[in-house]
Design an enzyme around this catalytic site. Structure first.
Site, PDB file in Angstrom:
ATOM      1  N   ASP A  67      45.992  17.184  13.153  1.00 50.92           N
ATOM      2  CA  ASP A  67      46.076  18.595  12.165  1.00 50.92           C
ATOM      3  C   ASP A  67      44.608  19.097  12.213  1.00 50.92           C
ATOM      4  OD1 ASP A  67      46.882  20.598  10.573  1.00 50.92           O
ATOM      5  OD2 ASP A  67      48.165  19.437   9.064  1.00 50.92           O
ATOM      6  N   TRP A  68      44.401  20.175  11.362  1.00 51.81           N
ATOM      7  CA  TRP A  68      43.360  20.949  11.369  1.00 51.81           C
ATOM      8  C   TRP A  68      42.105  19.859  10.751  1.00 51.81           C
ATOM      9  CZ3 TRP A  68      41.906  26.151  12.342  1.00 51.81           C
ATOM     10  CH2 TRP A  68      40.679  26.709  11.689  1.00 51.81           C
TER      11      TRP A  68
END
Ligand code: NOJ
Length: 721
Positions: A258-259
């Protein structure tokens, strides 16, 4: 494919390999999403394998040309984006779509999203989000299919089929990503990203189940969650990623962080530095590093220092190259970047009709006292009240990709279009939040002038979604006060709720005769709601999540345990002093403009071995005056187990259409996996003993029958040794 991967491999430097594992983000600009000049140089240097947030047929073609013509190895780029419930034609938010209990409709929605997104150069979506959510304070509940693992698994598989189609290499299919692995919805206190601490049984039985269904449906990618599970952040969780997902389930796709998830291993407190964080992530099985650039910048030194990580880099690179191959990019890197298709496949009449159809299927009729709904089309004056009624942006819901609010139909517009010869009055009444009551008087005036009132209440779209948690799930601002004033006008009032989470609305339930849960239905929202309000369509949606009466009841879900002292009015039982223990609206609840009668469930046998199958049949009759759709639901309880079992668990459902007076026999088949659970030692077992089958139109509205399992069985090998 393997030959191509091997031949590329032989040519790749370590930096080029880590480049394939690097995903960078685009920037949004006036001209649309764009890549910075220095990142374009990185494409040329083979230092980037994929982008997120970049789309547009012409622009992606330009970038792809840099990769294919100007980089040494000519490996095409992947373009990824959050295409969650539509790209330009926005469909209902996932929680709403789950309310349709119609996997074919949900699959169609993902299919249309893929057709539009791929026409804009996109190869990869970060959907479906398959997190089980039992805490409506958590804002991301809006992005998933609600509280139940069975419904969640069915919806997860449907979305994967919709995005990926049957041939990933076709230019209108895209790689899907099951996220967020795992137990992201179990955050303490409903605060996004917060700690998750769960028994292995609950983790595997409840939270992992939709992921397993997505894996079985062939999902191409998985994204780990930001949270930790039992002390181990998911981006470093080798046991769950390499162990369970890849090892036990035999899944072979790409894991994308994820980011900044790799970098966040530092604040989590399991890595002291960027190189350490990168090593942990790679070792856990995270192939692609989204935006932290740690793999690119910090791993070369680490890898050169030790051979183990080298093997892990190679495996990760192979997985990324295989994904590019499966998408057909080595054959035609420009297949997705087709300007003519982009023009032809965007916001088409068909796509909008499909979104409207899924929209009306997603509406849940919570209450309809005295059959106030549907409203007669002969009405001359209607009042629409509420700030959300004109908030076309909110109609799109959280994550709206390239959706535009100017193209969305607000509730007010939908009602006006549906009633061209009626006078449709509007008053805001109150903002969604804040304490201003200066609009109340006008709202009451407008209500008094009308024959019926449609009062639109709820949350703005930004009040749910990522990091948008609420400590109270009450109606925000002065909206309940507004409802009280409008109701005191004496006019018949219909409430349409727009919200991304269950709301605690006991006052509305007690005083407002008709309540529709309309969530956020996307681009054609107002038209879909009008279809239901004026009876062109009879609602058939059911809640995929429990509505508590008060925030303090959270977590409240239908498949709870019985306890040794189940709640009752009297004595020392598991209850509250100030609020009933029951939900306001239970899981699976939803009314129709017609009524349905259920016969007693018929079982093909009263006793069986665990390895046999059991057929359950029930007669359902439309006992009312109008055609209607019903979701027939089947639940199961293992009455006595070596560990406690939930009072009821969904094991089957079917959405059917019946004409007035028509009867259908609905059949379900139960197999050993429907009866199984994880015991104390994490063996997946079916134990001998008595089971109860429940069938009905909601979890709290069922008829039951019993059967006996004579000999048990074990499925697969134990998870613990
Ligand atoms: C963070 C979110 O948690 C995730 O769901 C999303 O896919 C990424 N950002 C990329 O936008």
């Amino acid at each position: 494919m393997e030959r191509l991967v091997d031949s590329l491999f032989a040519l790749m430097t370590l930096e080029e390999k880590l480049g394939q594992l690097t995903q960078l983000s685009g920037q949004s600009t006036e001209a649309g999403p764009r890549v910075r000049a220095e990142d374009q140089a990185r494409i040329r240097a083979g230092q980037v394998g994929s982008f997120l947030g970049i789309y547009g047929a012409a622009y992606t073609r330009r970038l792809q040309r840099i990769a294919v013509d100007e980089s040494r190895l000519k490996i095409p780029l992947l373009f990824a984006y959050d295409v969650i419930h539509g790209f330009r034609t926005i469909f209902p938010v996932p929680l709403a779509e789950a309310s349709s209990w119609d996997p074919a409709a949900v699959e169609r929605s993902a299919r249309v999203a893929a057709v539009e997104a791929t026409a804009h150069g996109l190869h990869w979506t970060f959907a479906p989000m398959v997190d089980i959510a039992r805490d409506p304070r958590w804002g991301r509940i809006v992005e998933g299919a609600g509280e139940d693992p069975y419904l969640g698994a069915v919806m997860a598989a449907a979305r994967v089929r919709g995005f990926q189609g049957t041939d990933l290499a076709a230019a209108n299919t895209m790689l899907a990503t099951a996220k967020h692995f795992a137990a992201y919805g179990g955050a303490e206190g409903g605060r996004d990203y917060n700690t998750v601490d769960l028994s292995p049984q609950t983790l595997h039985q409840t939270y992992l189940r939709p992921f397993q269904a997505a894996a079985a449906a062939g999902v191409g990618a998985v994204m780990p969650a930001f949270n930790e599970v039992n002390g181990v952040p998911m981006h470093a969780n080798a046991d769950l990623i390499n162990g369970v997902l890849r090892g036990r389930w035999g899944w072979d796709g790409v894991v994308v962080s994820d980011w900044n998830g790799i970098q966040e291993l530092i604040p989590h407190g399991v890595a002291a530095s960027r190189p350490e964080a990168g090593a942990l992530g790679l070792h856990a099985g995270v192939d692609v590093d989204m935006v932290s650039a740690i793999y690119l910048q910090d791993l070369p030194a680490v890898v050169r220092g030790g051979r183990v990580l080298q093997r892990e880099v190679d495996e990760a690179v192979r997985r990324v190259l295989r994904a590019k191959y499966r998408l057909g990019l080595f054959q035609d890197p420009y297949g997705y970047s087709d300007v003519a298709r982009e023009r032809a496949a965007t916001l088409t009449v068909d796509h909008q009709a499909a979104a409207r159809e899924v929209g009306r299927k997603s509406i849940v009729l919570l209450k309809n006292q005295g059959n106030l709904l549907p409203l007669a089309k002969s009405l001359k004056t209607i009042a629409v009240i509420g700030a959300l009624a004109v908030d076309a942006g909110s109609a799109l819901g959280s994550w709206s990709a390239d959706g535009r609010k100017e193209e969305a139909v607000s509730l007010l517009d939908g009602i006006r279009h549906a009633m061209p010869s009626a006078e449709v009055l509007y008053a805001k009444g109150a903002d969604v939040e804040g304490s201003d009551t200066s609009g109340f008087a006008e709202a009451v005036r407008v209500a008094r002038r009308a024959e019926a009132v449609i009062l639109v209440l709820g949350e703005r779209r930004g009040m749910s979604g990522e990091a948008s948690n609420r400590a109270s799930i009450d109606l925000p601002g002065m909206q309940e006060e507004l409802a009280k004033r409008v109701q005191s006008s004496g006019k018949p009032v219909v409430v349409a709720l727009m919200n991304g989470r269950p709301l605690a609305i006991p006052w509305l339930d007690e005083h407002i005769p008709a309540i529709l849960e309309t969530w956020y239905l996307g681009t054609p929202m107002g038209s879909a709601v009008a279809d239901v309000v004026f009876g062109d369509y009879s609602p058939g949606g059911k809640l995929p999540v429990t509505f508590p009466r008060a925030t303090g009841q959270i977590p409240l879900y239908y498949s709870h345990k019985n306890t040794g002292r189940p709640p009752s009015e009297e004595g020392n039982t598991s209850k509250y002093l100030d609020v009933p223990w029951t939900p306001l609206y239970s899981f699976g609840h939803g009314l129709s403009y017609t009524t349905f009668g259920y016969g007693a469930p018929r079982l093909s046998r009263r006793s069986m071995r665990a390895t046999d199958t059991l057929v359950v049949q029930v007669d359902v009759t439309n006992t009312g005056q109008r055609p209607g759709e019903e979701v027939v639901q089947l639940y199961l309880r293992d009455d006595v187990g070596s560990v406690t079992r939930p009072v009821k668990e969904l094991r089957g459902f079917r959405r059917i259409t019946l004409q007035p007076g028509q009867r259908a026999a609905v059949t379900f088949t139960l197999r050993s996996e429907d009866l199984a659970f994880y015991d104390r030692r994490m063996n997946r077992v079916v134990e001998p003993g008595s089971f109860t089958v429940f069938v009905g139109g909601g979890s709290a509205d069922v008829k039951e029958a019993r059967f006996e399992v004579t000999t048990g069985t074990q499925l697969g090998d134990a998870l613990l040794r």
